[in-house]
Design a protein around this motif. Structure first.
Motif, mmCIF file in Angstrom:
data_model
loop_
_atom_site.group_PDB
_atom_site.id
_atom_site.type_symbol
_atom_site.label_atom_id
_atom_site.label_comp_id
_atom_site.label_asym_id
_atom_site.label_seq_id
_atom_site.Cartn_x
_atom_site.Cartn_y
_atom_site.Cartn_z
ATOM 1 N N GLN A 42 -25.179 121.776 -1.801
ATOM 2 C CA GLN A 42 -26.224 121.933 -0.982
ATOM 3 C C GLN A 42 -27.339 121.279 -1.296
ATOM 4 O OE1 GLN A 42 -25.311 123.553 2.532
ATOM 5 N NE2 GLN A 42 -23.503 123.121 1.364
ATOM 6 N N LEU A 43 -28.098 120.662 -0.395
ATOM 7 C CA LEU A 43 -29.328 119.880 -0.554
ATOM 8 C C LEU A 43 -30.281 120.781 -1.640
ATOM 9 C CD1 LEU A 43 -30.247 118.003 2.697
ATOM 10 C CD2 LEU A 43 -29.070 116.979 0.641
ATOM 11 N N HIS A 44 -30.441 122.012 -1.352
ATOM 12 C CA HIS A 44 -31.364 122.992 -1.879
ATOM 13 C C HIS A 44 -30.744 123.065 -3.204
ATOM 14 C CE1 HIS A 44 -28.781 126.765 -1.561
ATOM 15 N NE2 HIS A 44 -28.697 126.231 -0.267
ATOM 16 N N HIS A 45 -29.415 123.275 -3.397
ATOM 17 C CA HIS A 45 -28.796 123.254 -4.994
ATOM 18 C C HIS A 45 -29.678 122.060 -5.713
ATOM 19 C CE1 HIS A 45 -25.079 125.061 -3.057
ATOM 20 N NE2 HIS A 45 -25.992 126.093 -3.687
ATOM 21 N N LEU A 46 -29.622 120.839 -5.421
ATOM 22 C CA LEU A 46 -30.005 119.822 -6.115
ATOM 23 C C LEU A 46 -31.527 119.491 -6.060
ATOM 24 C CD1 LEU A 46 -27.319 117.124 -5.325
ATOM 25 C CD2 LEU A 46 -27.328 118.862 -7.071
ATOM 26 N N GLU A 47 -32.068 119.745 -5.018
ATOM 27 C CA GLU A 47 -33.687 119.890 -4.959
ATOM 28 C C GLU A 47 -34.266 120.704 -5.918
ATOM 29 O OE1 GLU A 47 -34.473 117.775 -0.697
ATOM 30 O OE2 GLU A 47 -34.322 120.016 -0.638
ATOM 31 N N GLY A 48 -33.589 121.895 -6.121
ATOM 32 C CA GLY A 48 -34.126 122.928 -6.950
ATOM 33 C C GLY A 48 -33.643 122.713 -8.472
ATOM 34 N N ALA A 49 -32.771 121.843 -8.807
ATOM 35 C CA ALA A 49 -32.499 121.414 -9.926
ATOM 36 C C ALA A 49 -32.958 120.242 -10.572
ATOM 37 C CB ALA A 49 -30.893 121.403 -10.178
ATOM 38 N N LEU A 50 -33.334 119.132 -9.680
ATOM 39 C CA LEU A 50 -33.487 117.994 -10.215
ATOM 40 C C LEU A 50 -35.053 117.354 -9.844
ATOM 41 C CD1 LEU A 50 -30.097 116.159 -9.408
ATOM 42 C CD2 LEU A 50 -31.109 117.040 -11.816
ATOM 43 N N PRO A 51 -35.485 116.500 -10.302
ATOM 44 C CA PRO A 51 -37.157 116.231 -9.949
ATOM 45 C C PRO A 51 -36.927 114.793 -8.842
ATOM 46 C CG PRO A 51 -36.438 115.348 -11.910
ATOM 47 C CD PRO A 51 -35.308 115.912 -11.587
ATOM 48 N N SER A 52 -35.685 114.607 -8.803
ATOM 49 C CA SER A 52 -35.422 113.225 -7.616
ATOM 50 C C SER A 52 -35.372 113.462 -6.188
ATOM 51 C CB SER A 52 -34.357 112.503 -8.217
ATOM 52 O OG SER A 52 -34.454 112.210 -9.764
ATOM 53 N N LEU A 110 -20.658 110.176 6.405
ATOM 54 C CA LEU A 110 -21.483 111.233 6.838
ATOM 55 C C LEU A 110 -22.660 111.079 5.773
ATOM 56 C CD1 LEU A 110 -18.897 114.180 7.521
ATOM 57 C CD2 LEU A 110 -19.862 111.906 8.912
ATOM 58 N N CYS A 111 -23.939 111.033 6.351
ATOM 59 C CA CYS A 111 -25.202 111.138 5.751
ATOM 60 C C CYS A 111 -26.153 112.358 6.111
ATOM 61 C CB CYS A 111 -25.773 109.792 5.954
ATOM 62 S SG CYS A 111 -25.105 108.317 5.668
ATOM 63 N N ILE A 112 -26.471 113.100 5.028
ATOM 64 C CA ILE A 112 -27.431 114.027 5.054
ATOM 65 C C ILE A 112 -28.799 113.772 4.011
ATOM 66 C CG2 ILE A 112 -27.775 116.507 4.599
ATOM 67 C CD1 ILE A 112 -24.152 115.548 4.848
ATOM 68 N N PHE A 113 -29.923 113.885 4.614
ATOM 69 C CA PHE A 113 -31.138 113.717 3.756
ATOM 70 C C PHE A 113 -31.995 114.680 3.465
ATOM 71 C CE2 PHE A 113 -29.759 109.873 6.355
ATOM 72 C CZ PHE A 113 -29.537 108.988 5.193
ATOM 73 N N GLY A 114 -32.444 115.006 2.255
ATOM 74 C CA GLY A 114 -33.104 115.924 1.771
ATOM 75 C C GLY A 114 -34.819 115.495 2.075
ATOM 76 N N GLU A 115 -35.711 116.714 1.753
ATOM 77 C CA GLU A 115 -36.948 116.430 2.550
ATOM 78 C C GLU A 115 -37.485 115.500 1.638
ATOM 79 O OE1 GLU A 115 -38.472 120.453 1.852
ATOM 80 O OE2 GLU A 115 -37.209 121.367 3.639
ATOM 81 N N ARG A 116 -37.346 115.344 0.342
ATOM 82 C CA ARG A 116 -38.120 114.054 -0.294
ATOM 83 C C ARG A 116 -37.804 112.512 0.065
ATOM 84 N NH1 ARG A 116 -36.250 116.900 -5.946
ATOM 85 N NH2 ARG A 116 -37.282 119.145 -5.421
ATOM 86 N N ILE A 117 -36.810 112.650 0.774
ATOM 87 C CA ILE A 117 -36.159 111.150 1.248
ATOM 88 C C ILE A 117 -37.265 110.669 2.235
ATOM 89 C CG2 ILE A 117 -34.671 110.027 2.516
ATOM 90 C CD1 ILE A 117 -33.666 110.625 -0.166
ATOM 91 N N THR A 118 -37.942 109.479 1.811
ATOM 92 C CA THR A 118 -38.609 108.735 2.813
ATOM 93 C C THR A 118 -37.761 107.965 3.717
ATOM 94 O OG1 THR A 118 -39.011 106.769 1.462
ATOM 95 C CG2 THR A 118 -40.298 108.732 1.121
ATOM 96 N N LYS A 119 -38.490 107.462 5.057
ATOM 97 C CA LYS A 119 -38.065 106.621 5.755
ATOM 98 C C LYS A 119 -37.577 105.249 5.042
ATOM 99 C CE LYS A 119 -38.971 103.967 10.010
ATOM 100 N NZ LYS A 119 -39.746 103.800 11.219
#
Length: 282
Positions: free
Chosen positions: A99-109, A128-137
């Motif tokens: 999940q996105l939250h797994h990686l967002e909690g573990a990595l700074p990127s 299929l593409c899913i984007f996390g909260e830190r991804i910009t336009k």
């Protein structure tokens, strides 16, 4: 732009091959690492000029980094490379239960997830593409542009990852099994040449896909146009409807149960059991 791949097995290797043969990337743009030195050397033999290295070297040197390892290997991998990453890099998982939250909690990127398909071998199918909260336009456009060279990128909500993957990623195996059984029956019953009937099946599948994506047909309308009431196709179609009753519901239940099992294991590995509990409570 440097694009790295940690894991060059079945799908990681496919992505590298597809990006390079499509012209989306040049060999000098690609960094790769893998536990198997043999796989890396085979990759370099196919694509002279790519840079091989250890996981940390690949991670540190990449602007976009694809993580192409098995779900339960992600925690140890993120522990290994986290200190090599920074906030401007884009990390892309290709594994659906992660999940996105797994990686967002573990990595700074910046974090994204894609679900590729074997159809990218022929520059077709959907990514299929899913984007996390830190991804910009800008980041999103960059990723979509890269992926458009090997198929059709389609953004989806993370909650629909599994069911969408059943069609885009697992679908080629499901449809191939149906065709395999149909072809076997045709050869056994009529003696028709297997290579000929396999070619007919492939061309039929390709044409049907175009009717659904480009021809303005929906599945029901397509059946109605082909199956004339009282005709041969209609009678056979009625047999299929009866024989397949409940099959697709069971298929979806099977893939979703396995997916949830893997997500639960990852929640435990990443220490996020509280998150999975809150998700189940909603």
């Amino acid at each position: 732009m440097k694009v790295g791949f940690i894991g060059t097995g079945s799908m990681g290797g496919l992505l590298i091959d597809a990006f390079l043969t499509s012209g989306a990337l040049a060999p000098c743009d690609v960094l790769a690492s893998n536990r198997s030195q043999g796989r890396l050397l085979a990759l370099q033999e196919r694509h002279p000029g790519i840079t091989l290295g250890a996981n940390k070297e690949t991670a540190a040197g990449s602007d976009i980094l694809f993580l192409c390892v098995k779900p339960l290997e992600f925690k140890s991998l993120t522990d290994e490379i986290a200190s090599c990453l920074h906030s401007e890099q884009i990390i892309v998982s290709i594994t659906s239960p992660v999940q996105l939250h797994h990686l967002e909690g573990a990595l700074p990127s910046k974090i994204a997830k894609i679900i590729p398909s074997i159809t990218h071998n022929v520059k077709s199918g959907t990514t299929l593409c899913i984007f996390g909260e830190r991804i910009t336009k800008k980041d999103k456009l960059e990723l979509l542009s890269l992926l458009s060279h090997i198929g059709v990128p389609l953004e989806i909500p993370e909650a629909h990852t599994r069911i969408a993957s059943d069609f885009s990623s697992c679908g080629p195996a499901f449809i191939s099994h149906f065709l395999e059984r149909w072809i076997e029956a045709a050869v056994a019953t009529t003696g028709i040449d297997e290579a000929l009937i396999t070619r007919l099946a492939g061309e039929m599948l390709l044409g049907t896909g175009k009717l659904l994506t480009e021809g303005g047909f929906g599945p029901q309308e397509l059946q109605e146009r082909v199956a004339v009431p009282g005709g041969i196709t209609a009678e056979a179609l009625n047999h299929l409807r009866i024989s397949l009753e409940g099959v697709f519901e069971r298929l979806i239940t099977t893939t979703h149960d396995k997916y949830e099992e893997d997500v639960g294991k990852l929640d435990a590995l990443f220490g996020q059991n509280d998150i999975v509990r809150s998700r189940l409570d909603r």
